[in-house]
Design a protein around this motif. Structure first.
Motif, PDB file in Angstrom:
ATOM      1  N   ILE A   5      26.623 -15.588   7.422  1.00 21.79           N
ATOM      2  CA  ILE A   5      25.587 -15.562   6.918  1.00 21.79           C
ATOM      3  C   ILE A   5      24.400 -15.133   7.420  1.00 21.79           C
ATOM      4  O   ILE A   5      23.571 -14.360   7.204  1.00 21.79           O
ATOM      5  CB  ILE A   5      25.211 -16.892   6.031  1.00 21.79           C
ATOM      6  CG1 ILE A   5      26.359 -17.266   5.107  1.00 21.79           C
ATOM      7  CG2 ILE A   5      23.889 -17.089   5.671  1.00 21.79           C
ATOM      8  CD1 ILE A   5      26.088 -18.832   4.561  1.00 21.79           C
ATOM      9  N   ALA A   6      24.414 -15.648   8.761  1.00 19.92           N
ATOM     10  CA  ALA A   6      23.296 -15.045   9.605  1.00 19.92           C
ATOM     11  C   ALA A   6      23.390 -13.783  10.035  1.00 19.92           C
ATOM     12  O   ALA A   6      22.216 -12.983   9.945  1.00 19.92           O
ATOM     13  CB  ALA A   6      23.057 -15.954  11.092  1.00 19.92           C
ATOM     14  N   LYS A   7      24.412 -13.401  10.273  1.00 16.10           N
ATOM     15  CA  LYS A   7      24.578 -11.723  10.619  1.00 16.10           C
ATOM     16  C   LYS A   7      24.265 -10.828   9.394  1.00 16.10           C
ATOM     17  O   LYS A   7      23.733  -9.748   9.659  1.00 16.10           O
ATOM     18  CB  LYS A   7      25.873 -11.562  11.195  1.00 16.10           C
ATOM     19  CG  LYS A   7      26.131 -12.124  12.611  1.00 16.10           C
ATOM     20  CD  LYS A   7      27.574 -11.668  13.286  1.00 16.10           C
ATOM     21  CE  LYS A   7      27.584 -12.308  14.562  1.00 16.10           C
ATOM     22  NZ  LYS A   7      29.122 -11.946  15.158  1.00 16.10           N
ATOM     23  N   GLU A   8      24.672 -11.306   8.177  1.00 18.32           N
ATOM     24  CA  GLU A   8      24.668 -10.601   7.018  1.00 18.32           C
ATOM     25  C   GLU A   8      22.876 -10.532   6.722  1.00 18.32           C
ATOM     26  O   GLU A   8      22.540  -9.438   6.414  1.00 18.32           O
ATOM     27  CB  GLU A   8      25.305 -11.218   5.923  1.00 18.32           C
ATOM     28  CG  GLU A   8      25.265 -10.270   4.397  1.00 18.32           C
ATOM     29  CD  GLU A   8      25.612  -9.045   4.821  1.00 18.32           C
ATOM     30  OE1 GLU A   8      25.624  -8.151   3.840  1.00 18.32           O
ATOM     31  OE2 GLU A   8      26.735  -8.578   5.743  1.00 18.32           O
ATOM     32  N   LYS A  12      21.104  -6.972   6.636  1.00 19.57           N
ATOM     33  CA  LYS A  12      20.387  -6.356   5.639  1.00 19.57           C
ATOM     34  C   LYS A  12      18.773  -6.289   5.946  1.00 19.57           C
ATOM     35  O   LYS A  12      18.210  -5.318   5.441  1.00 19.57           O
ATOM     36  CB  LYS A  12      20.380  -7.496   4.442  1.00 19.57           C
ATOM     37  CG  LYS A  12      21.818  -7.546   3.852  1.00 19.57           C
ATOM     38  CD  LYS A  12      22.014  -6.435   2.824  1.00 19.57           C
ATOM     39  CE  LYS A  12      23.145  -6.538   2.371  1.00 19.57           C
ATOM     40  NZ  LYS A  12      23.788  -7.806   1.639  1.00 19.57           N
ATOM     41  N   TYR A  13      18.340  -7.210   6.673  1.00 22.11           N
ATOM     42  CA  TYR A  13      16.810  -6.988   6.916  1.00 22.11           C
ATOM     43  C   TYR A  13      16.289  -5.866   7.972  1.00 22.11           C
ATOM     44  O   TYR A  13      15.383  -5.118   7.441  1.00 22.11           O
ATOM     45  CB  TYR A  13      16.282  -8.242   7.951  1.00 22.11           C
ATOM     46  CG  TYR A  13      14.924  -8.153   8.464  1.00 22.11           C
ATOM     47  CD1 TYR A  13      13.900  -7.939   7.920  1.00 22.11           C
ATOM     48  CD2 TYR A  13      14.988  -8.317   9.955  1.00 22.11           C
ATOM     49  CE1 TYR A  13      12.796  -7.944   8.620  1.00 22.11           C
ATOM     50  CE2 TYR A  13      13.728  -8.177  10.544  1.00 22.11           C
ATOM     51  CZ  TYR A  13      12.636  -7.940   9.777  1.00 22.11           C
ATOM     52  OH  TYR A  13      11.520  -7.706  10.450  1.00 22.11           O
ATOM     53  N   VAL A 250      15.721 -17.410   5.093  1.00 19.35           N
ATOM     54  CA  VAL A 250      17.060 -17.494   4.746  1.00 19.35           C
ATOM     55  C   VAL A 250      17.607 -19.057   5.032  1.00 19.35           C
ATOM     56  O   VAL A 250      17.413 -19.587   6.149  1.00 19.35           O
ATOM     57  CB  VAL A 250      18.037 -16.479   5.703  1.00 19.35           C
ATOM     58  CG1 VAL A 250      19.339 -16.759   4.948  1.00 19.35           C
ATOM     59  CG2 VAL A 250      17.548 -15.184   5.431  1.00 19.35           C
ATOM     60  N   ASP A 251      17.970 -19.619   3.934  1.00 14.66           N
ATOM     61  CA  ASP A 251      18.448 -21.194   4.277  1.00 14.66           C
ATOM     62  C   ASP A 251      19.949 -20.966   4.739  1.00 14.66           C
ATOM     63  O   ASP A 251      20.644 -20.234   4.741  1.00 14.66           O
ATOM     64  CB  ASP A 251      18.139 -21.953   2.971  1.00 14.66           C
ATOM     65  CG  ASP A 251      18.898 -21.690   1.740  1.00 14.66           C
ATOM     66  OD1 ASP A 251      20.106 -21.076   1.983  1.00 14.66           O
ATOM     67  OD2 ASP A 251      18.681 -21.856   0.607  1.00 14.66           O
ATOM     68  N   PRO A 252      20.408 -22.371   5.008  1.00 11.73           N
ATOM     69  CA  PRO A 252      21.861 -22.116   5.697  1.00 11.73           C
ATOM     70  C   PRO A 252      22.933 -21.834   4.689  1.00 11.73           C
ATOM     71  O   PRO A 252      24.014 -21.453   5.043  1.00 11.73           O
ATOM     72  CB  PRO A 252      22.122 -23.863   5.809  1.00 11.73           C
ATOM     73  CG  PRO A 252      20.719 -24.174   6.102  1.00 11.73           C
ATOM     74  CD  PRO A 252      19.804 -23.564   5.188  1.00 11.73           C
ATOM     75  N   ASP A 253      22.274 -21.770   3.287  1.00  9.91           N
ATOM     76  CA  ASP A 253      23.438 -21.269   2.285  1.00  9.91           C
ATOM     77  C   ASP A 253      23.535 -19.836   1.971  1.00  9.91           C
ATOM     78  O   ASP A 253      24.122 -19.471   1.217  1.00  9.91           O
ATOM     79  CB  ASP A 253      23.438 -21.990   0.978  1.00  9.91           C
ATOM     80  CG  ASP A 253      23.736 -23.691   1.149  1.00  9.91           C
ATOM     81  OD1 ASP A 253      24.713 -23.836   2.097  1.00  9.91           O
ATOM     82  OD2 ASP A 253      22.993 -24.429   0.413  1.00  9.91           O
ATOM     83  N   ASN A 270      19.807 -13.601  -2.166  1.00 12.02           N
ATOM     84  CA  ASN A 270      20.599 -14.080  -1.260  1.00 12.02           C
ATOM     85  C   ASN A 270      21.057 -13.251  -0.279  1.00 12.02           C
ATOM     86  O   ASN A 270      20.757 -11.919  -0.735  1.00 12.02           O
ATOM     87  CB  ASN A 270      21.652 -14.623  -2.114  1.00 12.02           C
ATOM     88  CG  ASN A 270      22.387 -13.724  -3.107  1.00 12.02           C
ATOM     89  OD1 ASN A 270      22.752 -12.830  -2.755  1.00 12.02           O
ATOM     90  ND2 ASN A 270      22.562 -14.021  -4.398  1.00 12.02           N
ATOM     91  N   VAL A 271      21.757 -13.303   0.601  1.00 12.71           N
ATOM     92  CA  VAL A 271      22.367 -12.431   1.731  1.00 12.71           C
ATOM     93  C   VAL A 271      23.041 -11.263   1.130  1.00 12.71           C
ATOM     94  O   VAL A 271      23.257 -10.335   1.676  1.00 12.71           O
ATOM     95  CB  VAL A 271      22.762 -13.034   2.714  1.00 12.71           C
ATOM     96  CG1 VAL A 271      21.817 -13.788   3.651  1.00 12.71           C
ATOM     97  CG2 VAL A 271      24.101 -13.814   2.561  1.00 12.71           C
ATOM     98  N   GLN A 272      23.905 -11.662  -0.164  1.00 10.58           N
ATOM     99  CA  GLN A 272      24.706 -10.556  -0.640  1.00 10.58           C
ATOM    100  C   GLN A 272      23.955  -9.524  -1.336  1.00 10.58           C
ATOM    101  O   GLN A 272      24.077  -8.351  -1.198  1.00 10.58           O
ATOM    102  CB  GLN A 272      25.947 -11.143  -1.445  1.00 10.58           C
ATOM    103  CG  GLN A 272      26.810 -11.882  -0.831  1.00 10.58           C
ATOM    104  CD  GLN A 272      26.451 -13.083  -0.375  1.00 10.58           C
ATOM    105  OE1 GLN A 272      25.659 -13.951  -0.817  1.00 10.58           O
ATOM    106  NE2 GLN A 272      26.972 -13.659   0.939  1.00 10.58           N
TER     107      GLN A 272
END
Length: 365
Positions: A5-8, A12-13, A250-253, A270-272
């Motif tokens: 999640i963190a890397k995605e 994206k950022y 970005v939250d943990p989810d 969301n990260v996706q």
């Protein structure tokens, strides 16, 4: 938070930033780490920083921490990567340990101060340039003693911000009596007079400047003789709220939010999918209809501090307390009186405006 999640989020950022830099080539990416306590997940922090450096040169990293784990391997890594750290320290031992305690109720002051001393001695240049202190207080705080403490420790503890504990949609301040509040305001008035004396003598006190002087800086830096419509986006014309997506939390989810202070009830992507314009549009419409409908004729709208984070309830945006607008107007009017009295007494404007304003965007994990 999981590594994927963190890397995605970082990928994206940084990809989005490449498009943004076409309009602002000097924009520098910022990746920040918040908690809870982010150093409890230090392995993820290391992984993210190393990953970001591989895919993009020139990232700036920040971290907000309680300072308890700021030692040995962790301190070495943060210093070697020039991570800007903000450490929460509420003042002298009695004040800090009043609220910042371990599960057995023992205080954390001695541990944090020792870690800061060790870091400053081992990495002197890094510490001076990249390490600062964030101070929190409430009605139970002895802010006079806090001021004296930070004045004595000015060489070691560089105060960046002094914040009152927020009670929006909470019951924190129910614990304090009328007498407690009166005593606090007496102390605040004393600190204000101390700050005025420092200014008149040409002396600097970082704690008092952050505690008392920040509103005066905002007043003196406000835009004058410029149409209000040119200082704010047309779709968010009032209050100090940000444009959603300028900063991404970005939250943990893996859900995205306006900032790290925002509750999780109003995600903007969301990260996706990354930022979702439809959700941002709904957020802006809700905020305008529920918060800003009475702003047009407000006499202090250029200085209003309200934002998404301060007004976000469970399902809607609300003003908490209900009379917050009147309190803001009364407070800002008094600040105008005070800052103009200082100028009339011969205080140099640039002795008041010591806090450098900044606009910050980035991704915060």
């Amino acid at each position: 938070m999981e590594s994927s999640i963190a890397k995605e989020a970082v990928k994206k950022y940084l990809n989005t930033l490449k498009e943004t830099k076409r309009r602002n080539p000097y924009l520098k990416p910022i990746i920040g780490f918040y908690g809870g306590e982010p150093l409890l997940n230090f392995d993820l922090i290391k992984e993210v920083i190393n990953y970001a450096k591989k895919i993009y040169k020139g990232c700036f990293f920040t971290l907000t921490t309680n300072g308890i784990l700021l030692r040995k391997e962790i301190a070495d890594f943060l210093a070697q990567n020039e991570v800007a750290i903000a450490v929460s320290l509420n003042g002298q031992r009695e004040e800090h340990d009043r609220l910042r305690v371990f599960p057995d109720h023992s205080g954390s002051f001695d541990i944090i101060l020792k870690n800061l001393i060790n870091l400053s001695e081992k990495y002197s240049d890094y510490y001076k340039k990249f390490c600062s202190i964030i101070v929190c207080y409430d009605y139970g705080s002895d802010i006079i003693e806090m001021s004296r403490f930070f004045d004595k420790q000015a060489d070691l503890l560089k105060v960046a911000r002094v914040n009152m504990i927020s009670d929006s949609f909470g019951r924190w301040y129910k614990r304090y009596s009328k007498e407690d509040k009166e005593k606090f305001f007496e102390r605040m008035e004393y600190c204000k007079q101390m700050y005025f004396e420092h200014l008149k003598r040409g002396n600097e006190n970082r704690f008092l400047s952050a505690l008392i002087g920040t509103p005066y800086t905002l007043i003196l830096n406000r835009s004058i003789n410029i149409l209000y419509s040119l200082t704010r986006p047309k779709f968010l014309p009032f209050t100090a709220t940000c444009v959603p997506g300028t900063k991404v939390a970005v939250d943990p989810d893996g859900n995205l939010h306006c900032c790290e202070k925002m509750n999780y009830n109003f995600p903007i992507g969301n990260v996706q999918k990354w930022l979702e314009i439809e959700k941002i549009g709904i957020l802006v419409e809700k905020y305008n209809s529920e918060i800003t409908k009475d702003c047009l004729n407000c006499c202090v709208k250029r200085l209003c501090p309200l934002c998404f984070a301060l007004t976000a309830g469970i399902e809607k945006f609300e003003k908490e307390p209900a009379d917050v607008c009147e309190k803001i107007r009364k407070s800002i009017k008094k600040q105008f009186e005070e800052v103009w009295s200082l100028l009339e007494d011969g205080v140099d404007l640039f002795d008041i405006v010591t806090q450098k304003g900044y606009k910050q965007g980035g991704v915060f994990l």
